[in-house]
Structure formats: C-alpha cells, structure tokens
Design a protein around this motif. Sequence first.
Motif, PDB file in Angstrom:
ATOM      1  N   ASP A 105       0.866  -1.180   0.000  1.00 30.90           N
ATOM      2  CA  ASP A 105       0.000   0.000   0.000  1.00 30.90           C
ATOM      3  C   ASP A 105       0.905   1.233   0.000  1.00 30.90           C
ATOM      4  O   ASP A 105       2.084   1.150   0.362  1.00 30.90           O
ATOM      5  CB  ASP A 105      -0.917   0.006   1.220  1.00 30.90           C
ATOM      6  N   ALA A 106       0.370   2.352  -0.404  1.00 31.77           N
ATOM      7  CA  ALA A 106       1.151   3.594  -0.465  1.00 31.77           C
ATOM      8  C   ALA A 106       0.239   4.760  -0.151  1.00 31.77           C
ATOM      9  O   ALA A 106      -0.971   4.707  -0.372  1.00 31.77           O
ATOM     10  CB  ALA A 106       1.791   3.769  -1.846  1.00 31.77           C
ATOM     11  N   ARG A 107       0.834   5.832   0.368  1.00 30.49           N
ATOM     12  CA  ARG A 107       0.077   7.037   0.667  1.00 30.49           C
ATOM     13  C   ARG A 107       0.947   8.266   0.378  1.00 30.49           C
ATOM     14  O   ARG A 107       2.182   8.188   0.394  1.00 30.49           O
ATOM     15  CB  ARG A 107      -0.357   7.066   2.133  1.00 30.49           C
ATOM     16  N   VAL A 108       0.289   9.382   0.119  1.00 28.44           N
ATOM     17  CA  VAL A 108       0.976  10.652  -0.081  1.00 28.44           C
ATOM     18  C   VAL A 108       1.198  11.290   1.288  1.00 28.44           C
ATOM     19  O   VAL A 108       0.243  11.530   2.029  1.00 28.44           O
ATOM     20  CB  VAL A 108       0.166  11.590  -0.991  1.00 28.44           C
ATOM     21  N   VAL A 109       2.454  11.546   1.612  1.00 26.28           N
ATOM     22  CA  VAL A 109       2.783  12.159   2.903  1.00 26.28           C
ATOM     23  C   VAL A 109       2.703  13.675   2.814  1.00 26.28           C
ATOM     24  O   VAL A 109       2.129  14.343   3.674  1.00 26.28           O
ATOM     25  CB  VAL A 109       4.197  11.718   3.372  1.00 26.28           C
ATOM     26  N   ALA A 110       3.276  14.234   1.753  1.00 30.15           N
ATOM     27  CA  ALA A 110       3.282  15.698   1.610  1.00 30.15           C
ATOM     28  C   ALA A 110       3.644  16.053   0.182  1.00 30.15           C
ATOM     29  O   ALA A 110       4.164  15.221  -0.577  1.00 30.15           O
ATOM     30  CB  ALA A 110       4.281  16.343   2.586  1.00 30.15           C
ATOM     31  N   GLY A 111       3.365  17.298  -0.209  1.00 26.02           N
ATOM     32  CA  GLY A 111       3.785  17.811  -1.497  1.00 26.02           C
ATOM     33  C   GLY A 111       5.163  18.451  -1.384  1.00 26.02           C
ATOM     34  O   GLY A 111       5.533  18.995  -0.348  1.00 26.02           O
ATOM     35  N   LEU A 112       5.935  18.374  -2.482  1.00 25.84           N
ATOM     36  CA  LEU A 112       7.286  18.912  -2.490  1.00 25.84           C
ATOM     37  C   LEU A 112       7.480  19.798  -3.712  1.00 25.84           C
ATOM     38  O   LEU A 112       6.726  19.723  -4.684  1.00 25.84           O
ATOM     39  CB  LEU A 112       8.323  17.775  -2.508  1.00 25.84           C
ATOM     40  N   SER A 113       8.545  20.610  -3.694  1.00 24.48           N
ATOM     41  CA  SER A 113       8.997  21.395  -4.852  1.00 24.48           C
ATOM     42  C   SER A 113       7.868  22.209  -5.474  1.00 24.48           C
ATOM     43  O   SER A 113       7.614  22.147  -6.680  1.00 24.48           O
ATOM     44  CB  SER A 113       9.627  20.465  -5.904  1.00 24.48           C
TER      45      SER A 113
END
Length: 349
Positions: free
Chosen positions: A128-136
């Motif tokens: 499974d995977a999740r988005v932790v935060a946005g970057l750049s």
Amino acid sequence: MDGNIGSMLAKVRQAFFGCLPRWFGRWLASRHPDLVVAPQGDRAQLFRDVIGERQPVGALVAHAPDMKPVLDVAETRSWRRIILELPSALILTRRLVLPAQVRGNLRRVVAYELDRLTPFAPTEVFFDARVVAGLSGGTTIDVELALCPRGQVTTWVDQLRAVKRPPSQITWPGAWAEANLLPPDEQPRPRRLAWIISGLLLLLVVGLTVTVLLTPLWQRAHEQDRLAQELTRMAAQAEEVSELREALERARVGSLAVLEHKRDYPRMTGLLLELTELLPDGTWVQTLNYRDGAVDIRGESSQATALIGVLERGPGISNVTFRSPVMQVSASGSERFHIAFDYKTVAVQ
C-alpha cells in the motif's frame, strides 16, 4: 473500486460514532465489532475490537483442521470486519518522490513501477502507499510505500478464506489510519453494502428489461458509447503512465549527465598549483579566466617571452599561445603578457 468504497464507509462510520456519546457509540458498535487476527509465528492472538478498544478472545494455530469454531467467539453473532494485523518486523517501508500527476492513480503507478523501485514484482507482495506531503512547489509528492512478501502471510489469508472469514484489511502496528496491504480486488464487499447493491441491481434489471423491450436500438447505441468512453479513458491513463515513466527516465539520465560533467570538470586548485610551480620567479598573474577548458591569463614577468615553453611542460596544458604582443613596462622593467591555453585534468595512474 470495492476497496475505495470500503475505505469511504470506514471514514463515515468513524465520523458518525465520533458525534455520539462515547457510551452509546461503544454500545452500538459492539453489536458488530471487528475481529483482529494478530499472527506471531504459527499462532495468532484474536482480539475483539470495538472502536479501537481491544479485548483478547482466543487464539488460533496455523494449519488447524477447522478455524471456524474458534473465530465464532465471545457470543458475537457477526463480525463487521476481519483484520489481519502483521508484526511490524514483516513490513518493509520506503519513502519515494514521484511527480504530483500520479496522486490520483498512486496505487496503480506504484504497482507499475514496483519491480524498479523494489526487488519484488507486484505479484510477490502485498503493498500500500500514501501521499505524505507535497514537495517542490507542488510538482512532486513525498510518498510512503509499505509492503510485505506474500509468502509470509499467504497461509493465514488462505485459511481465513477457506472458512468463509476472508480478511478485509491487512495492516500492522503503527500503520497510518487507512493503510491496507490487501489489494482492492481481493477485499470482500461490505455486507450491508452488498445487500443495498443487490436491491439496486434488481431494480436496475427490471428497468433495463423494460428499456430493452421498448428501445433495443437506443440501448445498443448507449452501451457502445459507454464502452468507447471507457476504452478512451483507459487509453489516456495508460498513455499518462507511460509519459510519467519516460519523464522519470529522462530525469535519471539528466542527473547522471550532471554528475559525469562535474566529475570531468577540472579543479581550479589543481590549475593554480600547476601555474605556481611552472611560472618562474619574477612573474605574477593579474587575471585568470576559465571557461569550458580554455584558460586566459594576464600578468607581468621578467621572462614573458619564455613563458610559452615553460607552460607547455605542464601536465594537462596544451595549445599555449600569446593573445597579444608582449609589451615592455618602463616603470618596472618587466614585460606585460596575455596568454591563452587549453587545460584538462590529467588522470593519476
């Protein structure tokens, strides 16, 4: 699709019980609690989970002849979900940086790239995977990936399915709230949702039957349009994944090119050291310019006309020429020079 519906219903249920008094919400939830199966080697502890509060209710042994009587414990008429909670030692996690465009199809893109990102193929692991935060500035996202080799948990999954108690969720201690290593297509449908869907499907069949009897040509054209739209959508998603993969490959090649260019770029300290050792006494450099392997120096020397031969003896120095005629400086008696040459780092044997 079922996995997304199940996750959405879980959020709605949690919000609903959060609005109720704690004693009433706990009583209501206790009518259909969750059963947590926590394996430890060949045994597994069973817990009755009511809104996060757990109570041990028994244990299981792997490869037992019949698990069903053990699973029907604590006078519970029906379990809302069967949750397989793996030990943290079986879970491998990794942080990834991916383009922001994959946010909407994160699980599909990760499955497509899993054999490149990890030593495993998608069929060899639960993940499974999740988005932790946005970057750049929003162009990339920080993604947390968690996976477990299937061979380490398949025994428990297969045995639970064999006794008609398939797990709805595979998780681990410390996992994020919606983590579920079980693929969406392997998750069982929520029971109440299945009943609702069955009723809706019955009404849909009646409606479609009437429609087909009255307007067969319109029904056929509508179905063809729906299939064409679905095919177009799938083709667009496949093209988007392919473009993302090509973009990742271009970024990787560009990074390697920058590193190679940096490695081949000569150190200025090496050039200054060579000039210090080569130039004779009575010579000083006023300006030094370097660009793409070409060096340009200006200065004064008591032996300016001999500098060509002196510099040509230096390792890495070639094509030494005067850029302008040597000029005599009357005040100091020295000669002003302007010399250009090519310079590259000589590999040490």
